[in-house]
Write a protein that holds these residues in place. Structure first.
Motif: not given
Length: 238
Positions: A46, A119, A93, A134, A142, A70, A68, A132, A117, A48
């Motif tokens: 994973l 940050h 993605e 979403w 997160s 992720i 961002e 990060y 998203t 970010g």
């Protein structure tokens, strides 16, 4: 060398690595590639990070410069002649702009989706905090890390090198075709992790196969500084 398609900076890459059963990933392995292992471990990561100063074919697109991403990815390799090319393949993605998803999915046949998203970076003298987030199904997932600000070079033959130095992207187009593209960047620096928190509903977002990751403890956590990057135009493996 193929022409440059995208240039940008990838910054503050928060990376959580999970070892999983290789059989889970077999349906996702692109044609003519094979899984790449670190010390007999099959990793899914994973990741970010922030895209910054993004340009497509040298042009900045308003409102699509800093954002961002992720992603959930795993590691493959492709034997071209006598040379092994090490790369990544993406399960999914996430980016915040629909135009970004459209371009990536249309040109590179990637698996982008568009979600809100955000940050938060706190860069202090004593510690760095990176988060990060979403949003899907009306809730936020997160990944957040705390690290020492004393960065260091990635050591040769280290786990950090394995995770960060796969310089190709491979995407399955169909049962007999794979897209490949090259990513160029210098060797990165990493920060020592002191704490982390991951709140992700893997099953809801990535499919029930990956729901086991929601309760899994990562094998390793990394924070890489990142750098300027270049993504080259893609070609086909048949």
């Amino acid at each position: 060398m193929r022409s440059s398609f995208l240039s940008a900076e990838w910054r503050k890459l928060a990376i959580a690595n999970y070892s999983i059963d290789p059989d889970m990933l077999k349906p996702y392995v692109p044609f003519k590639t094979e899984l790449d292992f670190w010390n007999d471990k099959c990793y899914v990561s994973l990741v970010g990070f922030r895209f910054m100063d993004t340009k497509l074919k040298g042009l900045s697109i308003p409102f699509h410069i800093n954002f961002e991403e992720i992603n959930l990815r795993f590691y493959v390799r492709y034997n071209e002649g006598s040379v092994w090319k090490r790369g990544v393949t993406f399960i999914k993605e996430i980016v915040p702009k629909a135009a970004l998803s459209f371009i990536a999915n249309s040109i590179y046949k990637e698996k982008y989706i568009t979600l809100p998203t955000r940050h938060a970076w706190t860069i202090g003298m004593q510690e760095i905090k990176i988060m990060y987030e979403w949003k899907h199904q009306d809730a936020w997932d997160s990944i957040s890390l705390t690290a020492s600000p004393a960065s260091s070079e990635i050591l040769p033959e280290s786990e950090e090198e394995f995770i960060t130095e796969h310089y190709w992207g491979y995407t399955q187009l169909n049962d007999k075709r794979t897209s490949q593209y090259q990513v160029e960047h210098p060797r990165w620096q990493v920060y020592p992790i002191t704490d982390y928190q991951i709140k992700v509903r893997f099953g809801e977002l990535y499919g029930s196969l990956f729901s086991i990751l929601s309760k899994a403890i990562p094998d390793s956590i990394m924070l890489a500084e990142g750098s300027k990057i270049t993504v080259r135009a893609s070609d086909k493996i048949e």
